[in-house]
Every structure is written in C-alpha cells, then in structure tokens.
Design a protein around this motif. Structure first.
Motif, PDB file in Angstrom:
ATOM      1  N   THR A   4      -6.584  -1.285  -3.569  1.00 31.50           N
ATOM      2  CA  THR A   4      -7.660  -0.986  -2.647  1.00 31.50           C
ATOM      3  C   THR A   4      -7.065  -0.361  -1.399  1.00 31.50           C
ATOM      4  O   THR A   4      -6.153  -0.933  -0.806  1.00 31.50           O
ATOM      5  N   PRO A   5      -7.577   0.813  -1.011  1.00 30.49           N
ATOM      6  CA  PRO A   5      -7.065   1.415   0.228  1.00 30.49           C
ATOM      7  C   PRO A   5      -7.286   0.466   1.399  1.00 30.49           C
ATOM      8  O   PRO A   5      -8.330  -0.166   1.519  1.00 30.49           O
ATOM      9  N   THR A   6      -6.276   0.358   2.221  1.00 34.25           N
ATOM     10  CA  THR A   6      -6.321  -0.553   3.361  1.00 34.25           C
ATOM     11  C   THR A   6      -5.699   0.120   4.568  1.00 34.25           C
ATOM     12  O   THR A   6      -4.660   0.761   4.454  1.00 34.25           O
ATOM     13  N   ARG A   7      -6.326  -0.030   5.704  1.00 36.60           N
ATOM     14  CA  ARG A   7      -5.743   0.491   6.945  1.00 36.60           C
ATOM     15  C   ARG A   7      -4.773  -0.543   7.498  1.00 36.60           C
ATOM     16  O   ARG A   7      -5.067  -1.725   7.543  1.00 36.60           O
ATOM     17  N   LEU A   8      -3.603  -0.056   7.898  1.00 38.82           N
ATOM     18  CA  LEU A   8      -2.572  -0.935   8.445  1.00 38.82           C
ATOM     19  C   LEU A   8      -2.184  -0.451   9.829  1.00 38.82           C
ATOM     20  O   LEU A   8      -2.248   0.752  10.115  1.00 38.82           O
ATOM     21  N   PRO A   9      -1.708  -1.352  10.667  1.00 37.84           N
ATOM     22  CA  PRO A   9      -1.164  -0.907  11.956  1.00 37.84           C
ATOM     23  C   PRO A   9       0.030   0.015  11.703  1.00 37.84           C
ATOM     24  O   PRO A   9       0.812  -0.186  10.766  1.00 37.84           O
ATOM     25  N   GLU A  10       0.169   1.027  12.528  1.00 38.05           N
ATOM     26  CA  GLU A  10       1.228   2.022  12.361  1.00 38.05           C
ATOM     27  C   GLU A  10       2.610   1.377  12.378  1.00 38.05           C
ATOM     28  O   GLU A  10       3.498   1.782  11.634  1.00 38.05           O
ATOM     29  N   TYR A  13       3.464  -0.014   8.901  1.00 37.93           N
ATOM     30  CA  TYR A  13       3.805   1.047   7.949  1.00 37.93           C
ATOM     31  C   TYR A  13       5.161   1.669   8.279  1.00 37.93           C
ATOM     32  O   TYR A  13       5.969   1.916   7.386  1.00 37.93           O
TER      33      TYR A  13
END
Length: 117
Positions: A4-10, A13
């Motif tokens: 599942t696409p997930t937004r992460l803090p930069e 990453y």
C-alpha cells in the motif's frame, strides 16, 4: 504480497536510502525491516531491553527476540552518535592537520588539509 502506498517523513526515507545498500536492501525493504523491528519491539517486555541498555542487566539474560531488539537499539544509538560527531573540526581545533580514516569499503585513506588533492 501487495503493498500500500504510504507517505513517509523525508528524514525516514533519506535514512533508509543511506543505510539500505549496506544491508543489501532497497529503501522500501529497509523501512519494512525497521517496521518489523518496531512491531517486535512492542511485543516484548521493554523493561528487560532497557535494563540492558542502561547496564543494569546482562545481555545474555535476554531472550533471542529481546537480544535482536537490543542490538537494533544499540545500532540506532551508535548511528546517531556517529552522525553527531565532527572529528575533523575537533582535530583542526587541536592543530591536528593529518589523520587516517576508512572509506565505505574499509580502505584506509589519509585525511586533512595536509592531504587534500
């Protein structure tokens, strides 16, 4: 297994991108690895691991799972410590203008203003 696409803090990453190649993983695999460690961390008595990290309990007294979590935390703390060091500035402040270090492959290199190309 689908993902599942997930937004992460930069910063997460970026850290995974920096560390992953050294462990033979992609950044996504590294983040999944960290997530699994976190999941396992929450499953064990944290007081046992914390007591090892503070030096009041022996590492050998931990279960295999607790030892894995303790090693992961030790690795994290060591990486944070390394990231906070500025040995070049310390050396130069002491008048040291030449020192040795190792590159990412473990090769010894001369460092400092006396050895800049």
């Amino acid at each position: 297994m689908p993902s599942t696409p997930t937004r992460l803090p930069e910063d997460i990453y970026a850290a995974a991108s920096a560390i992953a190649p050294g462990h033979g993983r992609t950044p996504a695999q590294q983040i999944a690895h960290w997530a699994r460690i976190g999941r396992e961390f929450e499953r064990v008595p944290l007081r046992h691991v914390e007591s090892v990290l503070t030096g009041t309990r022996s590492y050998d007294d931990l279960t295999d799972r607790e030892q894995a979590i303790a090693r992961a935390e030790i690795d994290k703390r060591m990486e944070e410590t390394r990231a906070s060091l500025d040995l070049e500035a310390e050396f130069l402040a002491q008048g040291i203008t030449s020192w040795v270090s190792t590159d990412e492959h473990g090769n010894v290199e001369m460092q400092g203003p006396d050895h800049e190309g």
